[in-house]
Design an enzyme around this catalytic site. Structure first.
Site, PDB file in Angstrom:
ATOM      1  N   SER A 113      15.421  32.320   9.534  1.00  5.72           N
ATOM      2  CA  SER A 113      16.290  33.317   8.589  1.00  5.72           C
ATOM      3  C   SER A 113      17.406  33.820   8.935  1.00  5.72           C
ATOM      4  O   SER A 113      18.639  33.301   9.224  1.00  5.72           O
ATOM      5  CB  SER A 113      15.127  34.042   8.278  1.00  5.72           C
ATOM      6  N   HIS A 114      17.375  35.146   9.231  1.00  7.37           N
ATOM      7  CA  HIS A 114      18.434  36.133   9.469  1.00  7.37           C
ATOM      8  C   HIS A 114      18.990  36.197  10.954  1.00  7.37           C
ATOM      9  O   HIS A 114      19.819  36.569  11.212  1.00  7.37           O
ATOM     10  CB  HIS A 114      18.134  37.661   8.961  1.00  7.37           C
ATOM     11  N   ASP A 277      20.760  35.962   3.124  1.00  2.94           N
ATOM     12  CA  ASP A 277      20.757  35.638   4.624  1.00  2.94           C
ATOM     13  C   ASP A 277      20.870  34.205   4.944  1.00  2.94           C
ATOM     14  O   ASP A 277      21.066  33.204   4.214  1.00  2.94           O
ATOM     15  CB  ASP A 277      19.233  36.352   4.958  1.00  2.94           C
ATOM     16  N   ASP A 279      18.691  31.541   5.402  1.00  4.42           N
ATOM     17  CA  ASP A 279      18.111  30.519   4.647  1.00  4.42           C
ATOM     18  C   ASP A 279      17.817  31.065   3.232  1.00  4.42           C
ATOM     19  O   ASP A 279      17.261  30.302   2.328  1.00  4.42           O
ATOM     20  CB  ASP A 279      16.579  30.464   5.148  1.00  4.42           C
ATOM     21  N   ASP A 281      16.526  33.678   1.460  1.00  2.26           N
ATOM     22  CA  ASP A 281      15.345  34.111   0.576  1.00  2.26           C
ATOM     23  C   ASP A 281      15.575  35.826   0.464  1.00  2.26           C
ATOM     24  O   ASP A 281      15.005  36.344  -0.171  1.00  2.26           O
ATOM     25  CB  ASP A 281      14.148  33.962   1.261  1.00  2.26           C
ATOM     26  N   ARG A 282      16.745  36.343   1.381  1.00  9.60           N
ATOM     27  CA  ARG A 282      16.718  37.708   1.243  1.00  9.60           C
ATOM     28  C   ARG A 282      18.162  37.982   0.331  1.00  9.60           C
ATOM     29  O   ARG A 282      18.918  37.077   0.219  1.00  9.60           O
ATOM     30  CB  ARG A 282      17.132  38.200   2.678  1.00  9.60           C
ATOM     31  N   LYS A 376      10.197  34.273  -1.200  1.00 11.15           N
ATOM     32  CA  LYS A 376      10.990  35.320  -1.612  1.00 11.15           C
ATOM     33  C   LYS A 376      12.507  34.376  -2.144  1.00 11.15           C
ATOM     34  O   LYS A 376      12.763  33.516  -1.482  1.00 11.15           O
ATOM     35  CB  LYS A 376      11.493  36.638  -0.791  1.00 11.15           C
TER      36      LYS A 376
END
Ligand code: G1P
Ligand code: ZN
Length: 543
Positions: A113-114, A277, A279, A281-282, A376
């Site tokens: 992710s982030h 982010d 991947d 999703d944010r 998300k």
């Protein structure tokens, strides 16, 4: 097909956290480490033989190597077909979309992710189930259980697959289908939003800036905003995924997305800014010289959902994670729909979405999405905002002020203390626990504690119980302080402190949240002894 059975020994640290297994790249590069986790995943699944699996990642360092290993293991374990994103690229929301649209048994997402990437950065593996959402705890626990007793894994000896060319090839019996990373996702977005109206907005005087932070959304953002919706070239910046995210920290917040923040807070700033982010999703939403708190963003999307084609018929309900501000609760109340409070982590929304009890969900950590997928979705939130702005013809700031006027304002902030020594962080939480029974009725200045507990959640659909989801101290005026330790960090511990206070009076809606929350911040310090116990003078990130 040449299937090799390789003898191995368990690693003791393969317990998936809030969002899959995340470790340093160097940990994943140890012999058998990735293989053990993937075999444990297959071993915990049923009836996957002959089925379709979706595979891709955020393009970070080790993505391509891991994909080759997983493809060969999938073939050895009897998977029928793997749909893999071109060049190994599939954002988390796009993976969820493809799993759902193809009726796949599940998917594997390679991302931390982030968290930063590169040889010294992080890597991660996440398993998603057939609804397109993160594996629920019973699945991740089964994977962990297998990882503790694993003795062997299966892998095919075969040449690497060409991940860059669209089309089908085979590893033994298994079909590998390299798919366009963007097409299915972009179609889904087009079915939800009024692309014509957004096109008009983006080709008029309205200016936007999208920062993909050298991460996975670059190709999606170029295709959707610039090619499809007609925004000028250059609207998307940092739009080429890089293995180390350009040395940055691909987390769309005020600290790590500083380039975008500088643009939106400069003179002659664009009307709208957004970032996503690693991947995808944010999301972070900015107006001209204006930051939209993610909890407020969720409330705004919910309040205006019927302006958007995909949500014209209204919302079934809203869900938010426990530490997320209660701004969305006020919208739900007004709409006469339920608002669910779940533990932190997207996996807790899955059952509610599957049962059609909620339509929109969100977390304070820059995550929002709806029942269109089971993850998300960063670009979805950006398109949702653009659609609302196109209809209302207001600035982001005007829209937000109107919202507060109607619903009141939930002042909100999150303090992160990253890289705390684990022992120190555990002591802090243990001390807090010890105080829980004594806090009720205690006064801190004008505030009086109404309740203090460690949040437990009973899933309303399957009755499963999740304990120890964060320490809450609630006051009689509705304000709250929440403490929890991160489940996604890879170095030491991260303490998160969440602060919230409701303000109904519109004449008091213009304060800086740090000012409005100052005395709550002092109470948090007094109760938890944060400075002494973490050894840190101030948080590393304030949102
Ligand atoms: C963090 C966020 C949480 C989010 C998760 C995955 O988890 O707080 O809301 O779902 O990342 O993106 P944490 O590190 O707090 O456990
Ligand atoms: Zn993410």
């Amino acid at each position: 097909m040449n299937i090799e059975t390789v003898a191995t020994q368990p690693f003791s640290d393969q317990k998936p956290g809030t969002s899959g297994l995340r470790k340093r790249v160097t940990v994943f590069q140890q012999p058998h480490y990735l293989e053990n986790f993937i075999q444990s995943t297959f071993d915990s699944l049923e009836n996957y033989q002959g089925q379709t699996l979706v595979l891709g990642g955020d393009g970070r360092y080790y993505n391509r190597q891991a994909i080759q290993i997983i493809l060969k293991m999938a073939a050895a374990n009897g998977v029928g077909r793997v749909k893999v994103g071109q060049s190994g690229i599939l954002s988390t929301p796009a993976t969820s979309c493809v799993i759902r649209q193809t009726g796949a048994i599940g998917g594997i997402i390679l991302s931390a992710s982030h968290n930063p990437g590169g040889p010294d950065g992080d890597f991660g593996v996440k398993y998603n189930i057939s609804n397109g959402g993160p594996a629920p705890e019973k699945v991740t626990e089964a994977i962990f259980a297998h990882s503790k007793t694993i003795e062997q894994y299966k892998i095919v000896t075969a040449p690497d697959v060409d991940l860059d060319t669209l089309g089908e090839s085979r590893i033994g019996e298994m079909v590998v289908e390299v798919i366009n990373s963007v097409t299915d996702y972009a179609k889904l977005m087009e079915s939800l939003f009024d692309f014509e109206q957004i096109h008009q907005l983006l080709t008029g005087s309205f200016r936007m800036c999208m920062d993909s932070m050298h991460a996975v959304t670059g190709p999606y953002a170029h295709a959707i905003f610039e090619q499809r919706l007609g925004a000028p070239a250059g609207t998307v910046q940092n739009g080429t995924p890089l293995e180390d995210f350009g040395g940055g920290h691909p987390d769309p917040n005020l600290v790590y997305a500083h380039d975008l923040v500088a643009i939106l807070f400069a003179e002659n700033a664009p009307d709208f800014g957004a970032a996503s982010d690693g991947d995808g999703d944010r999301n972070m939403i900015l107006g001209r010289k204006f930051f939209v708190n993610p909890s407020d963003s969720l409330a705004v999307l919910a309040a205006n959902a019927t302006l958007v084609p995909g949500y014209r018929s209204g919302l079934k309900g809203i869900a938010r994670s426990m530490p997320t501000s209660q701004a969305a609760d006020r919208v739900a109340e007004k709409l006469g729909i339920p608002c669910f409070e779940t533990p932190t982590g997207w996996k807790f929304f899955g059952n509610l979405l599957d049962a059609d009890r909620v339509t929109i969900c969100g977390e304070e950590s820059f995550g929002t999405s709806s029942n269109h997928i089971r993850e998300k979705d960063g670009l979805w939130a950006v398109l949702f905002w653009l659609n609302i702005l196109a209809v209302k013809q207001q600035s982001v700031e005007e829209l937000m002020h109107d919202h507060w006027q109607t619903y009141g304002r939930n002042y909100y902030s999150r303090y992160d203390y990253e890289g705390v020594e684990s022992d120190r962080a555990n002591t802090l939480m243990t001390n807090l626990h010890a105080q829980l029974p004594t806090l009720k009725g205690r006064k801190f200045g004008v505030r009086e504690v109404e309740y203090s507990d460690d949040f437990s959640y009973t899933d309303p659909i399957d009755g499963s119980v999740s304990n120890n989801q964060g320490v809450r101290i609630g006051f009689t005026d509705g304000s709250r302080i929440v403490f929890r330790l991160s489940g996604t960090g890879t170095q030491g511990a991260t303490l998160r402190v969440y602060l919230e206070q409701y303000e109904a009076d519109p004449t008091k809606h213009h304060l800086d949240p740090q000012e409005a929350l100052a005395d709550l911040i002092a109470i948090a310090e007094q109760v938890a002894q944060i400075r002494t116990l973490t050894g840190m003078e101030k948080p590393t990130v304030i949102t």
